[in-house]
Design a protein around this motif. Structure first.
Motif, PDB file in Angstrom:
ATOM      1  N   VAL A   1       0.901  -1.249   0.013  1.00 60.04           N
ATOM      2  CA  VAL A   1       0.073   0.054   0.192  1.00 60.04           C
ATOM      3  C   VAL A   1       0.829   1.182   0.115  1.00 60.04           C
ATOM      4  O   VAL A   1       0.892   2.171  -0.775  1.00 60.04           O
ATOM      5  CB  VAL A   1      -0.904   0.065   1.386  1.00 60.04           C
ATOM      6  N   ALA A   2       1.795   1.275   0.902  1.00 66.52           N
ATOM      7  CA  ALA A   2       2.817   2.437   0.826  1.00 66.52           C
ATOM      8  C   ALA A   2       3.453   2.618  -0.309  1.00 66.52           C
ATOM      9  O   ALA A   2       3.600   3.883  -0.849  1.00 66.52           O
ATOM     10  CB  ALA A   2       3.792   2.041   2.104  1.00 66.52           C
ATOM     11  N   GLY A   3       3.935   1.450  -1.119  1.00 58.91           N
ATOM     12  CA  GLY A   3       4.606   1.678  -2.395  1.00 58.91           C
ATOM     13  C   GLY A   3       3.707   2.016  -3.534  1.00 58.91           C
ATOM     14  O   GLY A   3       3.955   3.152  -4.191  1.00 58.91           O
ATOM     15  N   VAL A   4       2.309   1.610  -3.532  1.00 61.90           N
ATOM     16  CA  VAL A   4       1.273   2.173  -4.436  1.00 61.90           C
ATOM     17  C   VAL A   4       1.047   3.677  -4.229  1.00 61.90           C
ATOM     18  O   VAL A   4       1.046   4.320  -5.098  1.00 61.90           O
ATOM     19  CB  VAL A   4      -0.043   1.177  -4.406  1.00 61.90           C
ATOM     20  N   LEU A   5       0.912   3.962  -3.013  1.00 61.81           N
ATOM     21  CA  LEU A   5       0.564   5.485  -2.638  1.00 61.81           C
ATOM     22  C   LEU A   5       1.657   6.331  -3.350  1.00 61.81           C
ATOM     23  O   LEU A   5       1.472   7.569  -3.664  1.00 61.81           O
ATOM     24  CB  LEU A   5       0.500   5.664  -1.210  1.00 61.81           C
ATOM     25  N   PHE A   6       2.896   5.870  -3.190  1.00 58.68           N
ATOM     26  CA  PHE A   6       4.055   6.632  -3.610  1.00 58.68           C
ATOM     27  C   PHE A   6       4.137   6.746  -5.048  1.00 58.68           C
ATOM     28  O   PHE A   6       4.332   7.751  -5.533  1.00 58.68           O
ATOM     29  CB  PHE A   6       5.463   5.910  -3.049  1.00 58.68           C
ATOM     30  N   ALA A   7       3.755   5.599  -5.582  1.00 63.85           N
ATOM     31  CA  ALA A   7       3.687   5.352  -7.135  1.00 63.85           C
ATOM     32  C   ALA A   7       2.675   6.420  -7.636  1.00 63.85           C
ATOM     33  O   ALA A   7       2.937   7.163  -8.809  1.00 63.85           O
ATOM     34  CB  ALA A   7       3.471   4.083  -7.711  1.00 63.85           C
ATOM     35  N   LEU A   8       1.369   6.699  -6.997  1.00 61.25           N
ATOM     36  CA  LEU A   8       0.591   7.586  -7.560  1.00 61.25           C
ATOM     37  C   LEU A   8       0.981   8.966  -7.391  1.00 61.25           C
ATOM     38  O   LEU A   8       0.364   9.875  -8.195  1.00 61.25           O
ATOM     39  CB  LEU A   8      -0.689   7.452  -6.947  1.00 61.25           C
ATOM     40  N   ASN A   9       1.891   9.441  -6.458  1.00 59.50           N
ATOM     41  CA  ASN A   9       2.309  10.814  -6.131  1.00 59.50           C
ATOM     42  C   ASN A   9       3.796  10.702  -6.276  1.00 59.50           C
ATOM     43  O   ASN A   9       4.381  11.631  -5.916  1.00 59.50           O
ATOM     44  CB  ASN A   9       2.009  11.355  -4.725  1.00 59.50           C
ATOM     45  N   ALA A  10       4.419   9.967  -7.467  1.00 59.16           N
ATOM     46  CA  ALA A  10       5.760   9.714  -7.270  1.00 59.16           C
ATOM     47  C   ALA A  10       6.431  11.129  -7.724  1.00 59.16           C
ATOM     48  O   ALA A  10       7.371  11.604  -7.128  1.00 59.16           O
ATOM     49  CB  ALA A  10       6.354   8.669  -8.217  1.00 59.16           C
TER      50      ALA A  10
ATOM     51  N   SER B   1      11.627   3.171  -7.476  1.00 56.93           N
ATOM     52  CA  SER B   1      11.279   3.968  -6.412  1.00 56.93           C
ATOM     53  C   SER B   1      10.248   3.439  -5.207  1.00 56.93           C
ATOM     54  O   SER B   1      10.308   3.706  -4.198  1.00 56.93           O
ATOM     55  CB  SER B   1      11.020   5.476  -6.882  1.00 56.93           C
ATOM     56  N   SER B   2       9.175   3.149  -6.051  1.00 55.76           N
ATOM     57  CA  SER B   2       7.890   2.431  -5.022  1.00 55.76           C
ATOM     58  C   SER B   2       8.584   1.248  -4.214  1.00 55.76           C
ATOM     59  O   SER B   2       8.154   1.191  -3.109  1.00 55.76           O
ATOM     60  CB  SER B   2       7.036   2.040  -6.034  1.00 55.76           C
ATOM     61  N   MET B   3       9.350   0.386  -4.820  1.00 51.13           N
ATOM     62  CA  MET B   3       9.805  -0.686  -4.102  1.00 51.13           C
ATOM     63  C   MET B   3      10.841  -0.164  -3.199  1.00 51.13           C
ATOM     64  O   MET B   3      10.912  -0.933  -2.107  1.00 51.13           O
ATOM     65  CB  MET B   3      10.715  -1.665  -5.283  1.00 51.13           C
ATOM     66  N   LEU B   4      11.570   0.605  -3.156  1.00 54.66           N
ATOM     67  CA  LEU B   4      12.429   1.304  -2.142  1.00 54.66           C
ATOM     68  C   LEU B   4      11.396   1.893  -1.221  1.00 54.66           C
ATOM     69  O   LEU B   4      11.775   1.463   0.069  1.00 54.66           O
ATOM     70  CB  LEU B   4      13.258   2.314  -2.727  1.00 54.66           C
ATOM     71  N   VAL B   5      10.447   2.318  -1.436  1.00 54.28           N
ATOM     72  CA  VAL B   5       9.486   2.988  -0.344  1.00 54.28           C
ATOM     73  C   VAL B   5       8.906   1.816   0.306  1.00 54.28           C
ATOM     74  O   VAL B   5       9.089   1.950   1.501  1.00 54.28           O
ATOM     75  CB  VAL B   5       8.619   3.770  -0.785  1.00 54.28           C
TER      76      VAL B   5
END
Length: 637
Positions: A259-268, A295-299
């Protein structure tokens, strides 16, 4: 004379001479013959020191020792053993679980070591005895280990991709970005093959028996390994009143990180624009697909590791031992990989700088694990020096060979031969892939990259084929050089560590049959077919590679607006520069050269070309074509 040079080279190789010396000797011998026959001027060899200096002063090649050292430190500090043990327990309860673990860890080692030998030998020593102990088919076990080890050639930071980019005159960052998704897809195809075997031949890939599953939770998540016991909740997802393996808490932790990675991807783009402003840099273009993925995987990895650390330090007892073990073993190398690749993909660091950062991170991880010592450092530095010297010597030999080959217009002969093939681009691609596949029976990927690729790239460029896509396609095809009998190096590596004689298993104390060379060879065949299928997929779906170009002409209004606001807050200069300045900045971040540097180098190259042409003309009475000396000119971006 050009065809004779190729024939002479293969004669040298078949006689058993080292590739670097065979290349150099071939170039020198035919160069002297050409001078004696009046086909070449003695002045041609005056360019040889400059060509060798060009190899030694190539900053791009510095990434090779950095990434090699990073991988060796991680591998020799016990990371591979910990990963295989932990991921094996994670996937163990399902059919084919150990094979899935080998593929997963193979992909992970590929992204850290970048060296096929290290991956195959590590997994052969650790996983093969376990797979044999639990009844895995010997051919499947051998094939999946060898194939997973070859992922180190296509998944960044692959050494062959660095060399491929250097030989084609392209950015290493672009080559990494283009190869990232095909590498993951190839690992997925290996897993699909194992799933098919599990459905058709379930006895070939049995699940781990209950007594072999060491991570069990009884009263709570912290009680550790062991058997029975009753009562308690056992953390998130545990089954009260009975032993549980703790998959519930692991699933919950994984869901939160996803979920954290997806949220970051949406606002990357917004997040990275803020980061660039803090670093006082300018985000020129929105993030591309591969950049957002990394980047999303890192987050997501940071979130999972942070939650696991809080749970352990504050003693919340919400996570099972399995969840904690997987997180603490898996997340640090994943974070290092995503940090290195992320900074390269986003443009914060060049591949050389990313390799240096990765080597430093690997040393810090070894120190934190308490496994860094003088012996490990000596072994890692010794192996790194040997591999780097091996690559540089082959490159120097290839430069000597190409000097004479270009002098007799061999590159023109090859280019006309390939461009004139029937069928245009498709005919060229079919012929080239068949040629690479056949040559891979006898040559390894370094030799193919230094000898064959420089001859193919100009023809591909003339036919309008994107060279990054072409390089990734060749890299996928060249993987077969490790796998197909009788000269596949991955098969040799596995043969060196697989039991050649019957032995007594150290756990079960039962006599176990040896693994024959025939079983290793037959086990590799299905995975060679899968690799060839991947070649077809790259041709059929070029967008897998071309994602490195996506987003170049687009702008994200929200990210640009936030960028301007943060620039004003942090005092960064106005970012509304000309397109040429932005492109120059982008080229520098991706490991390329700015417009001004390219112009300056072009001017110097033209001046040097005129001098050499005059020198050669004075010796032969005729000036050679400009293409004869293009190899001395720095590659244009």
């Amino acid at each position: 004379m050009a065809p004779l040079m190729f024939i002479g080279l293969f004669v040298f190789l078949l006689l058993g001479y080292p590739v670097a010396f065979a290349l150099a000797a071939n170039g020198m011998v035919f160069g002297l013959i050409g001078i004696e026959l009046g086909l070449l001027s003695p002045a041609l060899f005056q360019a040889l020191p400059d060509r060798i200096w060009g190899v030694m002063s190539n900053e791009t090649l510095l990434a090779i020792p950095f990434f090699t050292f990073m991988g060796l430190i991680l591998e020799r500090s016990g990371m591979a053993e910990d990963l295989l043990e932990t991921i094996g327990q994670l996937f163990g309860p399902m059919r084919g679980g150990l094979a899935f673990a080998v593929i997963f860890v193979g992909a992970l080692l590929a992204a850290t070591t970048g060296v096929v030998a290290a991956s195959v030998i590590s997994m052969g020593l650790i996983s093969l005895p376990i797979m044999l102990r639990h009844g895995y088919d010997r051919r499947l076990a051998s094939g999946v280990i060898a194939a997973s080890g070859t992922l180190a050639q296509i998944i960044p930071p692959s050494l062959v991709l660095i060399i491929m980019a250097d030989q084609m005159g392209k950015s290493v960052g672009d080559m990494y970005a283009g190869a990232f998704i095909p590498g993951l897809v190839l690992a997925g195809l290996y897993a699909v093959y194992v799933i098919g075997i599990a459905l058709i031949k379930p006895k070939w890939v049995p699940a781990l028996p209950v007594e072999a599953r060491t991570f069990r939770t009884t009263n709570n998540a912290e009680e550790g390994r062991g058997g029975g016991g009753t009562g308690g909740t056992g953390g998130i997802g545990s089954i009260g009143g009975s032993a549980s393996s703790g998959y519930g808490s692991f699933a919950a932790l994984g869901l939160l990180s996803i979920v954290a990675g997806v949220l970051f991807a949406l606002n990357a783009n917004v997040a990275v624009a803020a980061l660039f402003s803090v670093l006082r840099k300018t985000l020129i273009n929105p993030l591309q697909t591969d950049q957002i993925i990394v980047s999303s995987m890192l987050v997501g990895s940071l979130v999972a590791l942070g939650l696991a650390v809080l749970n352990k330090r504050l003693k919340f007892r919400l996570l099972s031992e399995l969840a904690e073990r997987v997180t603490f073993v898996l997340m640090p190398p994943l974070m290092l990989i995503f940090l290195v690749l992320g900074t390269i993909f986003v443009g914060i660091a060049t591949p050389t700088e990313g390799g240096a950062m990765g080597a430093t991170g690997a040393l810090l991880m070894a120190v934190l694990r308490g496994r860094l010592n003088i012996k490990l450092m000596r072994q890692a530095m010794d192996s790194t020096a040997k591999l780097t010297a091996f690559v540089v010597f082959i490159l120097i030999g290839a430069r000597v060979f190409s000097l004479t080959f270009y002098g007799v217009n061999g590159h023109v002969w090859v280019e006309e031969l390939l461009v004139g093939l029937p069928g245009g681009q498709i005919g060229f691609l079919i012929t080239v892939n068949l040629l690479i596949f056949v040559l891979a029976f006898f040559l390894d990927y370094f030799e193919l990259a230094f000898i064959i690729v420089p001859l193919l790239a100009p023809a591909a460029d003339k036919l309008g084929i994107d060279l990054i896509w072409f390089g990734v396609l060749l890299a996928v095809n060249m993987q077969t050089s490790f796998m197909h009998p009788p000269f596949g190096f991955a098969l040799f590596y596995l043969r060196s560590v697989a039991p050649a004689k019957n032995y007594v298993d150290r756990v079960t104390k039962k006599m176990t049959a040896a693994v024959t060379t025939g079983q290793i060879y037959w086990g590799a065949v299905p995975f060679v077919v899968v690799q060839l299928l991947m070649v077809g997929l790259v041709i059929a779906f070029p967008q897998m590679v071309m994602v490195y170009k996506t987003g170049e002409a687009n702008n994200d209004p929200a990210a640009l607006q936030l960028q301007r606001q943060l620039d004003q807050q942090f005092g960064v200069a106005d970012t509304d520069n000309s397109n040429e300045d932005n492109n120059s900045d982008l080229m520098q971040r991706l490991g390329g050269k700015s417009t001004e540097i390219v112009k300056e180098r072009n001017a110097k190259a033209e001046s040097a070309a005129d001098d050499i042409m005059k020198s050669l003309a004075s010796g032969t009475g005729a000036a050679p074509e400009e293409k004869q000396i293009q190899s001395q000119v720095p590659p244009k971006k």
